[in-house]
Design a protein around this motif. Structure first.
Motif, PDB file in Angstrom:
ATOM      1  N   ASP A  29       0.835  -1.203   0.000  1.00  0.00           N
ATOM      2  CA  ASP A  29       0.000   0.000   0.000  1.00  0.00           C
ATOM      3  C   ASP A  29       0.866   1.248   0.000  1.00  0.00           C
ATOM      4  N   ARG A  30       0.318   2.304  -0.599  1.00  0.00           N
ATOM      5  CA  ARG A  30       1.011   3.594  -0.608  1.00  0.00           C
ATOM      6  C   ARG A  30       0.101   4.665  -0.035  1.00  0.00           C
ATOM      7  N   LEU A  31       0.693   5.537   0.755  1.00  0.00           N
ATOM      8  CA  LEU A  31      -0.020   6.678   1.335  1.00  0.00           C
ATOM      9  C   LEU A  31       0.649   7.952   0.851  1.00  0.00           C
ATOM     10  N   THR A  32      -0.173   8.901   0.419  1.00  0.00           N
ATOM     11  CA  THR A  32       0.337  10.188  -0.065  1.00  0.00           C
ATOM     12  C   THR A  32      -0.224  11.294   0.808  1.00  0.00           C
ATOM     13  N   GLY A  33       0.639  12.213   1.230  1.00  0.00           N
ATOM     14  CA  GLY A  33       0.211  13.314   2.095  1.00  0.00           C
ATOM     15  C   GLY A  33       1.399  14.077   2.619  1.00  0.00           C
ATOM     16  N   THR A  34       1.329  14.488   3.886  1.00  0.00           N
ATOM     17  CA  THR A  34       2.418  15.222   4.530  1.00  0.00           C
ATOM     18  C   THR A  34       2.863  14.456   5.760  1.00  0.00           C
ATOM     19  N   ILE A  35       4.113  14.005   5.750  1.00  0.00           N
ATOM     20  CA  ILE A  35       4.658  13.319   6.928  1.00  0.00           C
ATOM     21  C   ILE A  35       4.853  14.342   8.041  1.00  0.00           C
ATOM     22  N   VAL A  36       4.288  14.046   9.216  1.00  0.00           N
ATOM     23  CA  VAL A  36       4.348  14.980  10.345  1.00  0.00           C
ATOM     24  C   VAL A  36       5.467  14.600  11.301  1.00  0.00           C
ATOM     25  N   LYS A  37       5.421  13.357  11.818  1.00  0.00           N
ATOM     26  CA  LYS A  37       6.431  12.958  12.804  1.00  0.00           C
ATOM     27  C   LYS A  37       6.394  11.455  13.004  1.00  0.00           C
ATOM     28  N   SER A  38       7.485  10.967  13.592  1.00  0.00           N
ATOM     29  CA  SER A  38       7.570   9.570  13.987  1.00  0.00           C
ATOM     30  C   SER A  38       8.480   9.466  15.201  1.00  0.00           C
ATOM     31  N   ASP A  39       8.158   8.515  16.094  1.00  0.00           N
ATOM     32  CA  ASP A  39       9.010   8.252  17.254  1.00  0.00           C
ATOM     33  C   ASP A  39       9.654   6.878  17.146  1.00  0.00           C
ATOM     34  N   ALA A  40       9.738   6.351  15.918  1.00  0.00           N
ATOM     35  CA  ALA A  40      10.295   5.029  15.635  1.00  0.00           C
ATOM     36  C   ALA A  40       9.412   3.902  16.165  1.00  0.00           C
ATOM     37  N   THR A  41       8.210   4.250  16.598  1.00  0.00           N
ATOM     38  CA  THR A  41       7.200   3.256  16.963  1.00  0.00           C
ATOM     39  C   THR A  41       6.015   3.368  16.023  1.00  0.00           C
ATOM     40  N   THR A  42       5.570   4.611  15.829  1.00  0.00           N
ATOM     41  CA  THR A  42       4.513   4.900  14.872  1.00  0.00           C
ATOM     42  C   THR A  42       4.920   6.105  14.029  1.00  0.00           C
ATOM     43  N   LEU A  43       4.214   6.303  12.912  1.00  0.00           N
ATOM     44  CA  LEU A  43       4.455   7.465  12.048  1.00  0.00           C
ATOM     45  C   LEU A  43       3.108   8.100  11.727  1.00  0.00           C
ATOM     46  N   LEU A  44       3.067   9.430  11.832  1.00  0.00           N
ATOM     47  CA  LEU A  44       1.848  10.180  11.545  1.00  0.00           C
ATOM     48  C   LEU A  44       1.990  10.889  10.202  1.00  0.00           C
ATOM     49  N   ILE A  45       1.005  10.660   9.323  1.00  0.00           N
ATOM     50  CA  ILE A  45       0.970  11.335   8.031  1.00  0.00           C
ATOM     51  C   ILE A  45      -0.414  11.937   7.833  1.00  0.00           C
ATOM     52  N   LYS A  46      -0.447  13.191   7.373  1.00  0.00           N
ATOM     53  CA  LYS A  46      -1.715  13.871   7.079  1.00  0.00           C
ATOM     54  C   LYS A  46      -2.054  13.657   5.605  1.00  0.00           C
ATOM     55  N   THR A  47      -3.226  13.084   5.345  1.00  0.00           N
ATOM     56  CA  THR A  47      -3.658  12.835   3.972  1.00  0.00           C
ATOM     57  C   THR A  47      -4.847  13.729   3.628  1.00  0.00           C
ATOM     58  N   ASP A  48      -5.049  13.963   2.338  1.00  0.00           N
ATOM     59  CA  ASP A  48      -6.147  14.836   1.908  1.00  0.00           C
ATOM     60  C   ASP A  48      -7.514  14.203   2.119  1.00  0.00           C
ATOM     61  N   PHE A  49      -7.605  12.902   1.956  1.00  0.00           N
ATOM     62  CA  PHE A  49      -8.926  12.263   1.961  1.00  0.00           C
ATOM     63  C   PHE A  49      -9.201  11.455   3.226  1.00  0.00           C
ATOM     64  N   ALA A  50      -8.171  10.926   3.858  1.00  0.00           N
ATOM     65  CA  ALA A  50      -8.372  10.107   5.070  1.00  0.00           C
ATOM     66  C   ALA A  50      -8.007  10.847   6.344  1.00  0.00           C
ATOM     67  N   GLY A  51      -7.560  12.105   6.223  1.00  0.00           N
ATOM     68  CA  GLY A  51      -7.179  12.867   7.406  1.00  0.00           C
ATOM     69  C   GLY A  51      -5.865  12.365   7.984  1.00  0.00           C
ATOM     70  N   ASP A  52      -5.724  12.441   9.310  1.00  0.00           N
ATOM     71  CA  ASP A  52      -4.506  11.978   9.980  1.00  0.00           C
ATOM     72  C   ASP A  52      -4.504  10.452  10.027  1.00  0.00           C
ATOM     73  N   VAL A  53      -3.416   9.866   9.558  1.00  0.00           N
ATOM     74  CA  VAL A  53      -3.283   8.409   9.562  1.00  0.00           C
ATOM     75  C   VAL A  53      -2.010   8.043  10.313  1.00  0.00           C
ATOM     76  N   THR A  54      -2.157   7.139  11.270  1.00  0.00           N
ATOM     77  CA  THR A  54      -1.009   6.653  12.037  1.00  0.00           C
ATOM     78  C   THR A  54      -0.705   5.224  11.606  1.00  0.00           C
ATOM     79  N   VAL A  55       0.524   4.976  11.216  1.00  0.00           N
ATOM     80  CA  VAL A  55       0.939   3.635  10.800  1.00  0.00           C
ATOM     81  C   VAL A  55       2.108   3.189  11.678  1.00  0.00           C
ATOM     82  N   LYS A  56       2.274   1.884  11.781  1.00  0.00           N
ATOM     83  CA  LYS A  56       3.402   1.358  12.543  1.00  0.00           C
ATOM     84  C   LYS A  56       4.699   1.604  11.781  1.00  0.00           C
ATOM     85  N   TRP A  57       5.709   2.033  12.518  1.00  0.00           N
ATOM     86  CA  TRP A  57       7.004   2.313  11.901  1.00  0.00           C
ATOM     87  C   TRP A  57       7.589   1.060  11.251  1.00  0.00           C
TER      88      TRP A  57
END
Length: 363
Positions: A29-57
């Motif tokens: 899968d691919r996510l497109t948006g703006t990478i906000v931050k990561s603490d090496a546990t999770t990563l937060l990315i802001k997307t246009d259509f799904a809003g804030d998405v948190t994925v496992k690092w």
């Protein structure tokens, strides 16, 4: 003509893609948006259509950033630049040293420019706090009311505010106790006492600290109009962990006591001004996710008049009901070895009721 149109559309699509960050995950899968931050546990990315998405690092296999990112490495180095991924490694195009390559395992944090500014501001706030920063506090209440064949009122109120940093601690505290009996005329006050004070602690090392304080106390039934103590000393953090703090301390103070017997014809007013030694300990523990225990004990021998002393003991257990609300039970004891003639030296308080808190309570 058709080929030209397709080329233009492709270039437009490519231009739009470059303006956004892209993540590729292990499942493809691919996510497109703006990478906000990561603490090496999770990563937060802001997307246009799904809003804030948190994925496992661990699920991230590739990063392609359109804007500079700040990558913090295990060795303490921070590299800044646009990020691409080649052979499982992050290539950072820095302005100062050119391209820097880092393995994913070496990255401990990722922040975009806005998040980095917020992080730097918070770090500066921690290093150079203002007096209004980092305050937390509590308000303990206890109330008993009867009506009918009896008519009584009793309440206790305790407030405490603490400003805690790595370097120092400021504590402001007060307790008020009042009880009244209207069952048979005339109305009688059966308890009335107020005490409070201010204390400041300054850490000299991780274990050793110095402190200064001033306390005030009023007690109608000890005929005590005012007791004021001004003192200080040195202490030691015997235990200092995230969930448990145990301190011992010693020092001295100057004590002033003003008594006005009631009725005044029984005894004349009494004023005492003496020097004292202060010896004590303080214990605070988080027993589990909901329960805390606090205890404080001090003995204060009089060095101006040998054989006389004061003892102070306070203990409180609180169970959290909500993040800002707890149920507490408090026991408090004040002992005076030399009360006025005919009066008891011991005053005890047992109270239970609600606790309201604000901030991150660390006591």
């Amino acid at each position: 003509m058709r080929r030209s149109v397709l080329t233009v559309l492709f270039m437009l699509f490519l231009g739009l893609s470059i303006k956004a960050d892209q993540l590729t995950l292990k499942n493809g899968d691919r996510l497109t948006g703006t990478i906000v931050k990561s603490d090496a546990t999770t990563l937060l990315i802001k997307t246009d259509f799904a809003g804030d998405v948190t994925v496992k690092w661990d699920a991230v296999t590739s990063i392609l950033s359109a804007e500079p990112l700040h990558l913090v490495l295990k060795d303490g180095q921070t590299v800044v630049g646009n990020v691409t991924t080649v052979d499982g490694k992050f290539d950072v195009a820095t302005k100062e040293t050119g391209e820097v390559s880092a393995s994913k395992d070496a990255v401990v944090a990722v922040r975009n420019d806005d998040e980095e500014k917020s992080y730097d501001a918070e770090l500066d706030r921690l290093r150079n706090p203002h007096l209004t920063d980092f305050w937390s506090g509590l308000l303990d209440t206890g109330l008993t009311l009867t009506r009918g064949n009896s008519s009584t009122l009793a309440y206790s109120l305790t407030g405490k505010a603490v400003r805690l940093t790595d370097r120092d601690k400021i504590s402001v505290y007060t307790t008020a106790v009042y009880a009244n009996d209207d069952t048979t005329p005339p109305s009688r006050t059966t308890a009335h006492a107020i005490r409070g004070g201010v204390r400041g602690d300054l850490n000299l090392t991780d274990r050793v600290f110095v402190f200064g304080f001033t306390d005030f106390e009023y007690d109608q039934f000890q005929h005590l109009d005012l007791r004021n103590t001004l003192g200080g000393g040195v202490g030691y953090h015997v235990i200092k962990t995230k969930n448990t703090v145990f301190d011992v301390y010693g020092g001295g103070d100057y004590d002033q006591e003003y008594f006005s017997p009631d009725p005044p014809t029984v005894l004349t007013s009494v004023t005492r001004k003496t020097g004292e030694v202060v010896l004590g300990e303080e214990f605070d523990a988080t027993l589990n996710s909901r329960t805390t225990l606090s205890e404080k004990f001090s003995v204060v021998p009089n060095i101006s008049k040998g054989g006389q002393y004061r003892v102070q003991f306070d203990a409180t257990a609180a169970t959290k009901l909500k993040s800002w609300l707890s149920w507490q039970i408090t026991y408090s004891d004040r002992y005076l070895s030399n009360p006025l003639p005919g009066l008891k030296g011991n005053d005890e308080l047992l109270s239970t009721g609600l606790r309201l808190t604000f901030g991150k309570v660390a006591f």
